[in-house]
Enzyme design. Structure first.
Site, short mmCIF file in Angstrom:
data_model
loop_
_atom_site.label_atom_id
_atom_site.label_comp_id
_atom_site.label_asym_id
_atom_site.label_seq_id
_atom_site.Cartn_x
_atom_site.Cartn_y
_atom_site.Cartn_z
N PHE A 98 -30.86 32.61 -25.27
CA PHE A 98 -31.79 32.56 -24.12
C PHE A 98 -30.96 32.20 -22.91
O PHE A 98 -30.26 31.18 -22.89
CB PHE A 98 -32.85 31.47 -24.31
N GLU A 99 -31.00 33.07 -21.91
CA GLU A 99 -30.30 32.78 -20.64
C GLU A 99 -31.08 33.46 -19.54
O GLU A 99 -31.47 34.62 -19.69
CB GLU A 99 -28.90 33.41 -20.64
N ILE A 100 -31.31 32.75 -18.45
CA ILE A 100 -31.77 33.40 -17.23
C ILE A 100 -30.72 33.02 -16.20
O ILE A 100 -30.57 31.83 -15.88
CB ILE A 100 -33.17 32.93 -16.80
#
Ligand code: GDP
Ligand code: MN
Length: 346
Positions: free
Chosen positions: A233-235
């Site tokens: 998960f990365e933004i």
């Protein structure tokens, strides 16, 4: 449901309801996925939830990449559940193969040595980690975007997301957003810290001040403490990864060969880059995004998000547990500016 109606019903004019107003603004952003053909149904499961929880109101586009061409079944499976435009991309061979300076025998010996570690004997996993560390953001399909959100097959989005995380990042000039943080298996990154310190010594001009290095250093020994943001998960900002200093860092690591001789993950690599290049206030913990990957999850139900809008158990929230590195990150002083050569906080 009301918001969805407002967007799709031609009788309601833009601005007629707050729901419409909030969906007006868009960041230059994209949902990025790396997947294999056999993961079609796992990806459908992730995307159905992401659409239901978030993207059905925003219609952000998807870029889905693979080291082999996607088959028709895969594309039909994905197309059936998404509301945004999808582009399917092939990864160029140079981004998914051994660079000429790598000693294949040494790489094979490295895999043998790690055979008891998760993915320790896998070659493809190493190509994947190297690709996610150094290449995905150079794919032409991503060239037009400023922000990405990385999504994987078989993950769960467990709470409604009532705002646009991309716009949130943009308005605050945030560069990296995470959801889960904990300790890496040390055998996979034996020389990563040494190699990173070498890079900082050669290029002190690339290290930011203040920075977040304090978060990754064991202050008694000066070693890497294994803390990392979990990168499934990365933004985050594509421009950060495309920057000269990130590129120089990746090239330095790639030359050292640890992606193949050890099993350097893109998670510790992105995290050490964030630690060197970003201030604490450029990194955001998306604690309100309910998310589950395999055995770990972030569950904000009843904490920052209404219980009724979630489908997860806050008692299982890994970020609240001792082995998580999230509390350490949150405790960090925003002006923290660790100097690796003197081991001092300025
Ligand atoms: P884990 O999260 O570390 O357990 O590793 P995963 O198996 O979930 O892999 C991470 C991401 O890379 C997922 O999005 C996978 O679909 C993708 N991935 C892993 N290996 C390959 C591969 O050999 N080819 C392609 N195209 N994608 C891969
Ligand atoms: Mn995964």
């Amino acid at each position: 449901a009301t918001a969805e109606k407002a967007v799709t019903t031609p009788f309601i004019t833009a601005g007629a309801s707050p729901a419409v107003a909030t969906t007006d603004k868009r960041a230059s952003a994209v949902l990025v996925i790396l997947a294999r053909n056999r993961e079609a149904s796992g990806l459908r499961s992730s995307l159905k939830q992401l659409e239901q929880r978030f993207n059905h109101k925003y219609h952000y586009p998807y870029v889905i990449l693979n080291d082999e061409p996607f088959d028709d079944l895969f594309k039909e499976t994905v197309d059936a559940v998404v509301s945004g435009n999808v582009s399917y991309g092939l990864i160029p061979k140079e981004h998914w193969s051994y660079p000429p300076w790598i000693d294949r025998h040494k790489a094979a010996a490295g895999r043998k040595k790690l055979q008891d570690v998760l993915y320790g004997s896998s070659e493809s996993y190493r190509h994947m980690c190297r690709f996610n560390s150094g290449f995905f953001f150079h794919h032409p399909l991503l060239a037009q975007y400023d922000y990405y959100w990385r999504v994987e097959p078989d993950v769960d989005f467990t709470c409604n997301i009532e705002y646009d995380p991309f716009v949130y990042m943009q308005e605050r000039d945030l560069k990296y957003g995470f959801n889960i943080a904990f300790h890496e298996t040390s055998a996979t990154v034996t020389t990563l810290w040494e190699t990173t310190k070498q890079f900082m010594a050669q290029h002190p001009e690339y290290v930011s001040h203040p920075n977040t290095l304090e978060w990754v250093v064991d202050k008694r020994t000066g070693d890497y403490n294994m803390c990392h943001f979990w990168s499934n998960f990365e933004i985050a900002s594509l421009n950060l990864l495309r920057s000269e200093r990130y590129q120089a860092y990746f090239d330095h690591l790639d030359q050292a060969g640890g992606f193949f001789y050890e099993r350097w993950g893109d998670a510790p690599v992105h995290s050490l880059a964030a630690a060197m290049f970003l201030r604490k206030d450029e990194i955001h913990f998306f604690e309100d995004i309910g998310y589950r990957h395999s055995v770990f999850e972030n569950c904000p139900a009843g904490l920052t998000v209404n219980l009724q809008n979630c489908d997860c158990n806050p008692k299982r929230n890994v970020n609240a547990q001792d082995h998580s590195c999230t509390p350490d990150f949150l405790r960090l002083d925003p002006r923290s500016d660790f100097n690796i050569t003197t081991m001092k906080q300025n």
